[in-house]
Write a protein that holds these residues in place. Structure first.
Motif, short mmCIF file in Angstrom:
data_model
loop_
_atom_site.label_atom_id
_atom_site.label_comp_id
_atom_site.label_asym_id
_atom_site.label_seq_id
_atom_site.Cartn_x
_atom_site.Cartn_y
_atom_site.Cartn_z
N LEU A 196 0.60 -120.16 -26.64
CA LEU A 196 1.87 -119.57 -26.21
C LEU A 196 2.35 -120.18 -24.91
O LEU A 196 3.56 -120.26 -24.65
N THR A 197 1.42 -120.62 -24.07
CA THR A 197 1.79 -121.28 -22.82
C THR A 197 2.22 -122.72 -23.07
O THR A 197 3.16 -123.23 -22.46
N ALA A 198 1.53 -123.39 -23.99
CA ALA A 198 1.82 -124.79 -24.27
C ALA A 198 3.16 -124.96 -24.97
O ALA A 198 3.84 -125.97 -24.78
N TYR A 199 3.55 -123.99 -25.79
CA TYR A 199 4.81 -124.07 -26.54
C TYR A 199 5.70 -122.93 -26.07
O TYR A 199 5.62 -121.81 -26.57
N ARG A 200 6.57 -123.23 -25.13
CA ARG A 200 7.27 -122.20 -24.34
C ARG A 200 8.24 -121.35 -25.16
O ARG A 200 8.56 -120.23 -24.76
N TYR A 201 8.74 -121.84 -26.30
CA TYR A 201 9.71 -121.06 -27.07
C TYR A 201 9.10 -120.37 -28.29
O TYR A 201 9.83 -119.74 -29.07
N LEU A 202 7.79 -120.49 -28.47
CA LEU A 202 7.15 -119.93 -29.66
C LEU A 202 7.28 -118.41 -29.71
O LEU A 202 7.56 -117.82 -30.77
N GLU A 203 7.10 -117.75 -28.56
CA GLU A 203 7.26 -116.30 -28.51
C GLU A 203 8.69 -115.90 -28.86
O GLU A 203 8.93 -114.91 -29.56
N HIS A 204 9.66 -116.68 -28.37
CA HIS A 204 11.06 -116.38 -28.64
C HIS A 204 11.33 -116.38 -30.15
O HIS A 204 11.99 -115.48 -30.68
N GLY A 205 10.81 -117.42 -30.83
CA GLY A 205 10.99 -117.49 -32.27
C GLY A 205 10.39 -116.29 -32.97
O GLY A 205 10.98 -115.75 -33.92
N ALA A 206 9.21 -115.85 -32.51
CA ALA A 206 8.55 -114.69 -33.12
C ALA A 206 9.37 -113.43 -32.94
O ALA A 206 9.53 -112.63 -33.88
N VAL B 222 17.66 -119.62 -26.71
CA VAL B 222 19.10 -119.62 -26.96
C VAL B 222 19.74 -119.12 -25.66
O VAL B 222 19.96 -117.91 -25.49
N ARG B 223 20.03 -120.05 -24.75
CA ARG B 223 20.31 -119.70 -23.36
C ARG B 223 21.47 -118.73 -23.20
O ARG B 223 21.35 -117.73 -22.49
N TRP B 224 22.61 -119.01 -23.83
CA TRP B 224 23.80 -118.18 -23.62
C TRP B 224 23.57 -116.73 -24.05
O TRP B 224 24.01 -115.79 -23.39
N LEU B 225 22.82 -116.55 -25.13
CA LEU B 225 22.56 -115.21 -25.65
C LEU B 225 21.50 -114.49 -24.82
O LEU B 225 21.69 -113.34 -24.41
N GLU B 226 20.41 -115.17 -24.55
CA GLU B 226 19.30 -114.53 -23.84
C GLU B 226 19.62 -114.28 -22.37
O GLU B 226 19.17 -113.29 -21.80
N ALA B 227 20.39 -115.18 -21.76
CA ALA B 227 20.80 -114.95 -20.37
C ALA B 227 21.71 -113.73 -20.28
O ALA B 227 21.63 -112.94 -19.33
N THR B 228 22.58 -113.55 -21.28
CA THR B 228 23.45 -112.37 -21.31
C THR B 228 22.63 -111.09 -21.47
O THR B 228 22.87 -110.09 -20.78
N MET B 229 21.64 -111.11 -22.38
CA MET B 229 20.79 -109.93 -22.57
C MET B 229 19.99 -109.62 -21.32
O MET B 229 19.81 -108.45 -20.96
N GLN B 230 19.50 -110.65 -20.64
CA GLN B 230 18.75 -110.42 -19.40
C GLN B 230 19.66 -109.79 -18.34
O GLN B 230 19.23 -108.90 -17.60
N ARG B 231 20.92 -110.25 -18.28
CA ARG B 231 21.85 -109.72 -17.28
C ARG B 231 22.11 -108.24 -17.51
O ARG B 231 22.23 -107.46 -16.56
N PHE C 29 11.84 -107.34 -25.75
CA PHE C 29 11.43 -108.65 -25.24
C PHE C 29 12.59 -109.37 -24.55
O PHE C 29 12.42 -109.99 -23.50
N PHE C 30 13.79 -109.26 -25.12
CA PHE C 30 14.93 -110.00 -24.59
C PHE C 30 15.65 -109.25 -23.47
O PHE C 30 16.17 -109.87 -22.54
N PHE C 31 15.69 -107.92 -23.54
CA PHE C 31 16.29 -107.14 -22.46
C PHE C 31 15.23 -106.89 -21.39
O PHE C 31 14.74 -105.77 -21.22
N ASP C 32 14.89 -107.93 -20.67
CA ASP C 32 13.82 -107.89 -19.66
C ASP C 32 14.32 -108.63 -18.42
O ASP C 32 14.60 -109.83 -18.47
N GLN C 33 14.43 -107.92 -17.31
CA GLN C 33 14.94 -108.51 -16.08
C GLN C 33 14.07 -109.65 -15.56
O GLN C 33 14.56 -110.57 -14.91
N SER C 34 12.77 -109.58 -15.83
CA SER C 34 11.84 -110.59 -15.30
C SER C 34 11.72 -111.82 -16.19
O SER C 34 11.03 -112.78 -15.84
N LYS C 35 12.38 -111.82 -17.35
CA LYS C 35 12.29 -112.95 -18.28
C LYS C 35 13.01 -114.16 -17.69
O LYS C 35 14.20 -114.10 -17.35
#
Length: 359
Positions: free
Chosen positions: A296-306, A165-174, A154-160
């Motif tokens: 999931l659309t209304a609460y944008r970070y709910l998937e991240h928490g899961a 947690v911006r600093w961590l997730e942006a790094t994983m996306q990169r 989920f986190f290592f996804d170029q299209s995300k």
């Protein structure tokens, strides 16, 4: 895809849990009857009744993230496959994972037939529980590896494009452009844990973990092949048999921890099936509500928490090969991460609503 709630009148929250409430009442009544047959005392009956209720709560607390991930996959599936998962899928989840799976473990571990395993569960629950406990190491390795792959993918996804947690997730996306990086992280983690175990246990852990990794990769490949074929046959229908199989294996991985942990409360397979079956119905109800209400659309970070909760659960399953970790910690940890992500989502919605009002 449009939410199915647009096809009819809006349903209240309690409407989604109607069948879960019915199954709860029937299950607890059956638990009380079973308790009376087993003990012939009021105290024993109330004890079994209470254990069924606690197991249901345990299953619900462990399965918040399961419901959210199911909803994440279901929202991209066609209505036909949504219905198939929410009917046939829940039957497989309740009867397959909560009854057949524990029996299958004993069949393989004790090298006996299914009927003998059933008799063993009824006549010698202590011996049955011992076999289940001995099988915990390979189950933890298999399930932990599969779930870790689910979470990291989920986190290592170029299209995300949404980060909690911006600093961590942006790094994983990169670093998502590096092919197989999730597999490498999982394999390194498996190697570290296998080195901490005794030689005999290390081999069992490593072999089971590799099977968990292969299962994830095979389900991904098979799902892609099945769904690409279905797209050609059904003019681009999304999320068919491949997605269905993925969700079933995912549900199985989530169920490992609850099924094994349930034996800490009772050694009776039938009591476990009642309690966990009740909990599974609430997971189904939560999944339907999340899909239809577009939560999931209304609460944008709910998937991240899961998905953070999934990774945490995978690490806990690995740690359980070394130390005892109470199920309440597992459940509260996952629920806490999801609750925090929900709070962050509400806060983000409020801030952006204020900014829009000021603008």
């Amino acid at each position: 895809m449009q939410s199915s709630s647009t096809n009819g009148p809006s349903r209240g929250v309690l409407d989604y849990f109607k069948w879960a409430f019915i199954v709860t009442a029937a299950g607890l009544a059956l638990g009380a009857v079973l308790g009376w047959q087993m003990t012939q005392t009021l105290g024993g009956t109330l004890t079994i009744f209470f254990i069924c209720a606690v197991l249901a709560v345990l299953e619900i607390s462990l399965s918040f993230d399961n419901a959210i991930v199911n909803a994440n996959k279901l929202k991209d599936m066609t209505p036909v496959w949504q219905r198939r998962f929410l009917t046939w899928g829940i039957l497989i989840a309740v009867f397959g994972m909560r009854i057949v799976f524990p029996l299958l473990i004993v069949v393989i571990a004790a090298k006996i037939g299914p009927w003998e395993a059933m008799v063993l569960a009824a006549a010698e629950p202590a011996r049955y529980a011992e076999i289940m406990h001995d099988a915990h190491l390979p189950i933890a390795a298999f399930g932990g590896t599969f779930l870790m792959m689910v979470g990291l993918s989920f986190f290592f996804d170029q299209s995300k494009d949404v980060h909690w947690v911006r600093w961590l997730e942006a790094t994983m996306q990169r670093y998502a452009t590096i092919r197989g990086i999730e597999v490498a992280i999982v394999l390194v983690t498996v190697l570290i844990f296998s080195r901490l175990l005794e030689p005999g246990e290390s081999q069992i852990f490593f072999r089971s973990a590799i099977w968990g990794l292969l299962t994830f990769l095979l389900v991904e490949v098979l799902g892609g092949l099945l769904d690409s074929t279905q797209e050609m046959m059904e003019a681009g229908a999304k999320g068919g048999l491949g997605a269905f199989l993925y969700l079933e294996v995912l549900d199985a991985s989530f169920s490992f921890d609850g099924v094994i942990g349930a034996f800490a409360l009772t050694q009776n397979l039938f009591v476990i099936a009642i309690g966990l079956g009740i909990g599974a119905m609430y997971v189904r109800s939560m999944t339907i509500m999340l899909v239809e209400k577009g939560t999931l659309t209304a609460y944008r970070y709910l998937e991240h928490g899961a998905f953070y909760a999934i990774i945490a659960l995978s690490v806990i399953m690995f740690l359980q090969s070394l130390i005892e970790i109470p199920e309440v910690i597992t459940g509260l940890g996952g629920a806490g991460l999801i609750g925090l992500s929900l709070w962050s989502s509400i806060r983000w919605n409020r801030v952006n609503a204020d900014m829009a009002a000021e603008g």
